[in-house]
Motif scaffolding. Structure first.
Motif, PDB file in Angstrom:
ATOM      1  N   ARG A   1      29.436   1.368  18.847  1.00  0.00           N
ATOM      2  CA  ARG A   1      30.549   0.577  18.347  1.00  0.00           C
ATOM      3  C   ARG A   1      31.465   1.505  17.561  1.00  0.00           C
ATOM      4  N   ILE A   2      32.769   1.368  17.795  1.00  0.00           N
ATOM      5  CA  ILE A   2      33.753   2.143  17.041  1.00  0.00           C
ATOM      6  C   ILE A   2      34.582   1.169  16.220  1.00  0.00           C
ATOM      7  N   MET A   3      34.771   1.513  14.942  1.00  0.00           N
ATOM      8  CA  MET A   3      35.560   0.669  14.050  1.00  0.00           C
ATOM      9  C   MET A   3      36.196   1.538  12.988  1.00  0.00           C
ATOM     10  N   GLY A   4      37.380   1.168  12.570  1.00  0.00           N
ATOM     11  CA  GLY A   4      38.039   1.843  11.469  1.00  0.00           C
ATOM     12  C   GLY A   4      37.874   1.041  10.197  1.00  0.00           C
ATOM     13  N   VAL A   5      37.674   1.725   9.087  1.00  0.00           N
ATOM     14  CA  VAL A   5      37.585   1.053   7.793  1.00  0.00           C
ATOM     15  C   VAL A   5      38.662   1.612   6.871  1.00  0.00           C
ATOM     16  N   ILE A   6      39.371   0.709   6.200  1.00  0.00           N
ATOM     17  CA  ILE A   6      40.434   1.095   5.276  1.00  0.00           C
ATOM     18  C   ILE A   6      39.818   1.308   3.904  1.00  0.00           C
ATOM     19  N   VAL A   7      40.093   2.478   3.305  1.00  0.00           N
ATOM     20  CA  VAL A   7      39.596   2.794   1.965  1.00  0.00           C
ATOM     21  C   VAL A   7      40.750   3.334   1.129  1.00  0.00           C
ATOM     22  N   ASP A   8      40.572   3.336  -0.197  1.00  0.00           N
ATOM     23  CA  ASP A   8      41.642   3.782  -1.096  1.00  0.00           C
ATOM     24  C   ASP A   8      41.949   5.263  -0.946  1.00  0.00           C
ATOM     25  N   ALA A   9      40.911   6.103  -0.876  1.00  0.00           N
ATOM     26  CA  ALA A   9      41.122   7.553  -0.788  1.00  0.00           C
ATOM     27  C   ALA A   9      39.804   8.230  -0.415  1.00  0.00           C
ATOM     28  N   ILE A  10      39.899   9.372   0.235  1.00  0.00           N
ATOM     29  CA  ILE A  10      38.722  10.191   0.551  1.00  0.00           C
ATOM     30  C   ILE A  10      38.348  10.975  -0.701  1.00  0.00           C
ATOM     31  N   SER A  11      37.046  11.142  -0.930  1.00  0.00           N
ATOM     32  CA  SER A  11      36.595  11.863  -2.102  1.00  0.00           C
ATOM     33  C   SER A  11      36.041  13.241  -1.743  1.00  0.00           C
ATOM     34  N   ASP A  12      34.873  13.285  -1.083  1.00  0.00           N
ATOM     35  CA  ASP A  12      34.203  14.564  -0.871  1.00  0.00           C
ATOM     36  C   ASP A  12      33.150  14.408   0.217  1.00  0.00           C
ATOM     37  N   VAL A  13      32.466  15.500   0.543  1.00  0.00           N
ATOM     38  CA  VAL A  13      31.288  15.483   1.408  1.00  0.00           C
ATOM     39  C   VAL A  13      30.146  16.047   0.576  1.00  0.00           C
TER      40      VAL A  13
ATOM     41  N   LEU B   1      25.587   4.440  -1.167  1.00  0.00           N
ATOM     42  CA  LEU B   1      25.481   4.810   0.244  1.00  0.00           C
ATOM     43  C   LEU B   1      25.404   3.538   1.085  1.00  0.00           C
ATOM     44  N   LEU B   2      26.203   3.482   2.142  1.00  0.00           N
ATOM     45  CA  LEU B   2      26.338   2.256   2.925  1.00  0.00           C
ATOM     46  C   LEU B   2      25.541   2.288   4.221  1.00  0.00           C
ATOM     47  N   LYS B   3      25.045   1.103   4.645  1.00  0.00           N
ATOM     48  CA  LYS B   3      24.386   0.912   5.938  1.00  0.00           C
ATOM     49  C   LYS B   3      25.463   0.513   6.933  1.00  0.00           C
ATOM     50  N   LEU B   4      25.795   1.377   7.830  1.00  0.00           N
ATOM     51  CA  LEU B   4      26.895   1.117   8.750  1.00  0.00           C
ATOM     52  C   LEU B   4      26.584   0.008   9.753  1.00  0.00           C
ATOM     53  N   GLU B   5      25.356  -0.095  10.224  1.00  0.00           N
ATOM     54  CA  GLU B   5      25.034  -1.121  11.219  1.00  0.00           C
ATOM     55  C   GLU B   5      25.347  -2.519  10.690  1.00  0.00           C
ATOM     56  N   GLN B   6      24.996  -2.805   9.440  1.00  0.00           N
ATOM     57  CA  GLN B   6      25.250  -4.117   8.859  1.00  0.00           C
ATOM     58  C   GLN B   6      26.723  -4.256   8.465  1.00  0.00           C
ATOM     59  N   LEU B   7      27.311  -3.199   7.989  1.00  0.00           N
ATOM     60  CA  LEU B   7      28.683  -3.231   7.513  1.00  0.00           C
ATOM     61  C   LEU B   7      29.665  -3.531   8.637  1.00  0.00           C
ATOM     62  N   LEU B   8      29.423  -2.995   9.814  1.00  0.00           N
ATOM     63  CA  LEU B   8      30.378  -3.118  10.906  1.00  0.00           C
ATOM     64  C   LEU B   8      30.121  -4.306  11.823  1.00  0.00           C
TER      65      LEU B   8
END
Length: 161
Positions: free
Chosen positions: A104-116, A151-158
């Motif tokens: 599954r491909i999805m885009g998520v809108i966030v305020d700003a990128i922080s770091d890796v 840290l987020l769980k992508l399967e549930q989030l999307l």
């Protein structure tokens, strides 16, 4: 333990097991969140999406990404945070996840990128929120540079439920 070949000597040496995961972190309402870097396909500046009728309020619509139709989710709306103000730092993180139902491909809108960050797996802690409605989206918490990262769980989030 597995072995790897040393490039210079050709000798086989014991390889250490993977003990860290990398997370791309981003900011929403002053808090830092992280997603598995391996799921990140692309980071794009905010552009308006084509609305889709009868979608949940946190789905802002879809965009055409090189021939692929990508739903765009506002994470602030998904988490019931304050209504977003889209600005020059607002970005869309395009994510791809693999699940039993396929990719599954999805885009998520966030305020700003922080770091890796490289996060030691043993440092990820459970939230302890119990029955909080957003608990199902959270993999765990980790302290990085004296501040907490969710840290987020992508399967549930999307998913749309």
């Amino acid at each position: 333990m597995s072995t790897v070949e040393d490039i210079e000597t050709g000798e086989h040496i014991e390889a250490e097991p993977v003990t860290t995961e990398q997370y791309l972190t981003f900011i929403m309402e002053g808090e830092e969140y992280g997603v598995d870097i391996l799921a990140v396909q692309e980071i794009r500046g905010w552009e308006s999406a084509t609305p889709v009728p009868n979608s949940p309020s946190y789905i802002k619509g879809v965009i055409n990404l090189r021939g692929t139709i990508v739903p765009i989710m506002d994470l602030r709306g998904r988490f019931d945070l304050t209504k977003p103000e889209y600005g020059p730092e607002t970005v869309v993180i395009v994510l791809k996840i693999e699940s039993v139902k396929g990719s599954r491909i999805m885009g998520v809108i966030v305020d700003a990128i922080s770091d890796v960050y490289d996060v030691p797996i043993d440092d990820v802690k459970r939230t302890g929120f119990g029955e909080n409605q957003n608990e199902r989206f959270i993999k765990g918490l980790v302290t990085v540079n004296k501040h907490m990262v969710i840290l987020l769980k992508l399967e549930q989030l999307l998913t749309f439920d």
